[in-house]
Design a protein around this motif. Structure first.
Motif, short mmCIF file in Angstrom:
data_model
loop_
_atom_site.label_atom_id
_atom_site.label_comp_id
_atom_site.label_asym_id
_atom_site.label_seq_id
_atom_site.Cartn_x
_atom_site.Cartn_y
_atom_site.Cartn_z
N MET A 85 0.86 -1.35 -0.12
CA MET A 85 0.11 -0.02 0.15
C MET A 85 0.94 1.20 -0.05
O MET A 85 1.87 1.22 0.62
N LEU A 86 0.58 2.43 -0.69
CA LEU A 86 1.16 3.55 -0.76
C LEU A 86 1.09 4.41 0.47
O LEU A 86 -0.08 4.35 1.04
N GLU A 87 2.05 4.80 0.74
CA GLU A 87 2.12 5.86 2.00
C GLU A 87 1.44 7.23 1.57
O GLU A 87 1.45 7.55 0.17
N TRP A 88 1.17 7.99 2.15
CA TRP A 88 0.22 8.97 2.06
C TRP A 88 1.26 10.09 1.31
O TRP A 88 0.57 10.95 0.44
N TYR A 89 2.38 10.13 1.67
CA TYR A 89 3.18 11.24 0.91
C TYR A 89 3.61 10.80 -0.44
O TYR A 89 3.70 11.87 -1.41
N TRP A 90 3.48 9.60 -0.96
CA TRP A 90 3.69 9.26 -2.31
C TRP A 90 2.55 9.68 -3.09
O TRP A 90 2.72 10.11 -4.34
N VAL A 91 1.41 9.51 -2.39
CA VAL A 91 0.28 9.72 -3.18
C VAL A 91 0.17 11.31 -3.38
O VAL A 91 -0.26 12.03 -4.42
N LEU A 92 0.61 12.21 -2.34
CA LEU A 92 0.94 13.71 -2.48
C LEU A 92 1.71 13.89 -3.41
O LEU A 92 1.34 14.77 -4.43
N ILE A 93 2.88 13.18 -3.55
CA ILE A 93 3.88 13.79 -4.50
C ILE A 93 3.24 13.37 -5.91
O ILE A 93 3.33 14.27 -6.88
N ILE A 94 2.82 12.28 -6.16
CA ILE A 94 2.05 11.92 -7.45
C ILE A 94 1.05 12.78 -7.91
O ILE A 94 0.99 13.27 -8.94
N VAL A 95 0.18 13.32 -7.00
CA VAL A 95 -1.01 14.17 -7.37
C VAL A 95 -0.27 15.65 -7.80
O VAL A 95 -0.60 16.29 -8.70
N ILE A 96 0.69 16.16 -6.97
CA ILE A 96 1.14 17.43 -7.09
C ILE A 96 2.30 17.40 -8.44
O ILE A 96 1.80 18.20 -9.36
N LEU A 97 2.85 16.32 -8.74
CA LEU A 97 3.51 16.01 -10.13
C LEU A 97 2.69 16.07 -11.37
O LEU A 97 2.62 16.84 -12.07
N ALA A 98 1.48 15.25 -11.02
CA ALA A 98 0.26 15.22 -12.09
C ALA A 98 -0.17 16.64 -12.50
O ALA A 98 -0.45 17.13 -13.59
N LEU A 99 -0.46 17.46 -11.35
CA LEU A 99 -1.02 18.89 -11.48
C LEU A 99 -0.09 19.90 -12.26
O LEU A 99 -0.55 20.37 -13.14
N VAL A 100 1.20 19.56 -11.94
CA VAL A 100 2.24 20.57 -12.57
C VAL A 100 2.28 20.03 -14.06
O VAL A 100 2.50 20.88 -14.90
N VAL A 101 2.54 18.75 -14.27
CA VAL A 101 2.47 18.33 -15.67
C VAL A 101 1.43 18.62 -16.55
O VAL A 101 1.54 19.23 -17.54
N GLY A 102 0.32 18.50 -15.88
CA GLY A 102 -1.08 18.93 -16.60
C GLY A 102 -1.18 20.39 -16.83
O GLY A 102 -1.40 20.90 -18.03
N GLY A 103 -0.65 21.17 -16.03
CA GLY A 103 -0.86 22.57 -16.07
C GLY A 103 0.22 23.26 -17.15
O GLY A 103 -0.19 24.03 -18.11
N PHE A 104 1.44 22.73 -17.04
CA PHE A 104 2.44 23.14 -18.13
C PHE A 104 1.91 22.63 -19.80
O PHE A 104 1.84 23.23 -20.70
N SER A 105 1.41 21.15 -19.69
CA SER A 105 1.19 20.75 -20.72
C SER A 105 -0.20 21.61 -21.56
O SER A 105 -0.40 21.90 -22.79
N GLY A 106 -1.12 21.83 -20.75
CA GLY A 106 -2.53 22.59 -20.87
C GLY A 106 -2.09 23.93 -21.37
O GLY A 106 -2.59 24.33 -22.61
N PHE A 107 -0.82 24.71 -20.82
CA PHE A 107 -0.67 26.00 -21.21
C PHE A 107 -0.04 25.97 -22.74
O PHE A 107 -0.60 26.67 -23.51
N PHE A 108 0.86 25.16 -23.16
CA PHE A 108 1.43 25.05 -24.25
C PHE A 108 0.65 24.65 -25.36
O PHE A 108 0.59 25.07 -26.67
#
Length: 72
Positions: A1-24
């Motif tokens: 089972m994933l620890e809570w901080y790994w889930v948080l890191i994945i969510v933040i990373l997905a938001l950043v990647v989605g934001g940059f790709s959406g902008f471009f």
């Protein structure tokens, strides 16, 4: 089972990647729309010059069109 901080890191990373790709992607689409459908045409420039009280030469119209295209 994933620890809570790994889930948080994945969510933040997905938001950043989605934001940059959406902008471009959005930037590319808007530039294409402006190139295909310019916001102003030669007849509108001619009318603008006439409303200012001067008869535009063809060079004036071409110069203004190039200035509008470079700004976009």
């Amino acid at each position: 089972m994933l620890e809570w901080y790994w889930v948080l890191i994945i969510v933040i990373l997905a938001l950043v990647v989605g934001g940059f790709s959406g902008f471009f992607i959005t930037k590319k689409i808007v530039k294409k729309q402006l190139r295909d459908n310019p916001p102003i045409n030669e007849a509108q420039i001619r009318a603008m010059y006439m409303s200012m009280g001067r008869k535009p030469s063809e060079a004036d119209i071409k110069r203004t069109m190039n200035a509008v295209k470079k700004g976009a």
